[in-house]
Design a protein around this motif. Structure first.
Motif, PDB file in Angstrom:
ATOM      1  N   UNK A  44     -13.314  21.547 -23.719  1.00  0.00           N
ATOM      2  CA  UNK A  44     -13.433  20.772 -24.948  1.00  0.00           C
ATOM      3  C   UNK A  44     -12.214  20.981 -25.862  1.00  0.00           C
ATOM      4  N   UNK A  45     -11.609  22.144 -25.788  1.00  0.00           N
ATOM      5  CA  UNK A  45     -10.421  22.410 -26.611  1.00  0.00           C
ATOM      6  C   UNK A  45      -9.288  21.449 -26.232  1.00  0.00           C
ATOM      7  N   UNK A  46      -9.129  21.178 -24.957  1.00  0.00           N
ATOM      8  CA  UNK A  46      -8.124  20.215 -24.509  1.00  0.00           C
ATOM      9  C   UNK A  46      -8.456  18.817 -25.006  1.00  0.00           C
ATOM     10  N   UNK A  47      -9.733  18.463 -24.969  1.00  0.00           N
ATOM     11  CA  UNK A  47     -10.164  17.155 -25.467  1.00  0.00           C
ATOM     12  C   UNK A  47      -9.896  17.031 -26.964  1.00  0.00           C
ATOM     13  N   UNK A  48     -10.102  18.099 -27.697  1.00  0.00           N
ATOM     14  CA  UNK A  48      -9.822  18.064 -29.142  1.00  0.00           C
ATOM     15  C   UNK A  48      -8.335  17.865 -29.408  1.00  0.00           C
ATOM     16  N   UNK A  49      -7.497  18.496 -28.600  1.00  0.00           N
ATOM     17  CA  UNK A  49      -6.046  18.309 -28.748  1.00  0.00           C
ATOM     18  C   UNK A  49      -5.684  16.852 -28.491  1.00  0.00           C
ATOM     19  N   UNK A  50      -6.276  16.255 -27.476  1.00  0.00           N
ATOM     20  CA  UNK A  50      -5.995  14.851 -27.170  1.00  0.00           C
ATOM     21  C   UNK A  50      -6.496  13.921 -28.268  1.00  0.00           C
ATOM     22  N   UNK A  51      -7.570  14.295 -28.920  1.00  0.00           N
ATOM     23  CA  UNK A  51      -8.096  13.475 -30.019  1.00  0.00           C
ATOM     24  C   UNK A  51      -7.093  13.375 -31.161  1.00  0.00           C
ATOM     25  N   UNK A  52      -6.197  14.337 -31.258  1.00  0.00           N
ATOM     26  CA  UNK A  52      -5.176  14.328 -32.321  1.00  0.00           C
ATOM     27  C   UNK A  52      -3.865  13.670 -31.881  1.00  0.00           C
ATOM     28  N   UNK A  53      -3.824  13.215 -30.637  1.00  0.00           N
ATOM     29  CA  UNK A  53      -2.585  12.581 -30.133  1.00  0.00           C
ATOM     30  C   UNK A  53      -2.312  11.311 -30.924  1.00  0.00           C
ATOM     31  N   UNK A  54      -1.100  11.152 -31.424  1.00  0.00           N
ATOM     32  CA  UNK A  54      -0.810  10.071 -32.368  1.00  0.00           C
ATOM     33  C   UNK A  54      -0.947   8.647 -31.816  1.00  0.00           C
ATOM     34  N   UNK A  55      -0.697   8.425 -30.533  1.00  0.00           N
ATOM     35  CA  UNK A  55      -0.702   7.055 -30.009  1.00  0.00           C
ATOM     36  C   UNK A  55      -1.698   6.851 -28.867  1.00  0.00           C
ATOM     37  N   UNK A  56      -2.435   7.877 -28.482  1.00  0.00           N
ATOM     38  CA  UNK A  56      -3.290   7.819 -27.303  1.00  0.00           C
ATOM     39  C   UNK A  56      -4.431   6.811 -27.477  1.00  0.00           C
ATOM     40  N   UNK A  57      -4.519   5.876 -26.519  1.00  0.00           N
ATOM     41  CA  UNK A  57      -5.603   4.894 -26.544  1.00  0.00           C
ATOM     42  C   UNK A  57      -6.403   4.869 -25.250  1.00  0.00           C
ATOM     43  N   UNK A  58      -5.889   5.451 -24.162  1.00  0.00           N
ATOM     44  CA  UNK A  58      -6.565   5.448 -22.865  1.00  0.00           C
ATOM     45  C   UNK A  58      -6.599   6.848 -22.279  1.00  0.00           C
ATOM     46  N   UNK A  59      -7.797   7.287 -21.918  1.00  0.00           N
ATOM     47  CA  UNK A  59      -7.975   8.570 -21.240  1.00  0.00           C
ATOM     48  C   UNK A  59      -8.568   8.330 -19.879  1.00  0.00           C
TER      49      UNK A  59
END
Length: 102
Positions: free
Chosen positions: A87-102
């Motif tokens: 979940x810590x990795x997922x939280x980091x990705x949630x803060x990614x500035x342009x990420x729209x697709x996982x």
């Protein structure tokens, strides 16, 4: 601007060599069981990267995911076979500035 690396077993050293391709926008690696967070830290220097797909990446952890999450243009990130990401990795990705697709 696009690179797909099928087969093989890529390593952190190989990922570090990719940083010479500063204009790289899309990277897909199909087999990277020996790539660790060190390799992702190197990939995080590719500031133009928009798409990153890593398959068979069991050595990648939350720390490596946090490194690529800082890429300013990364809008697509796919990570397969990375059981050490939590979940810590997922939280980091949630803060990614342009990420729209996982």
């Amino acid at each position: 601007r696009r690179l797909a690396l099928p087969g093989g077993e890529y390593t952190d050293v190989g990922f570090a060599a990719l940083t010479a391709a500063a204009a790289l926008e899309e990277l897909t690696v199909f087999r990277c069981p020996r790539v660790t967070d060190v390799g992702l830290r190197a990939i995080a220097r590719l500031r133009e990267l928009r798409t990153l797909v890593l398959k068979d990446a069991p050595a990648v952890t939350d720390a490596g995911v946090a490194e690529v999450a800082r890429l300013p243009r990364l809008d697509r990130f796919e990570l397969y076979g990375a059981a050490k990401v939590s979940d810590a990795g997922a939280r980091a990705l949630a803060r990614a500035p342009a990420l729209t697709h996982l």
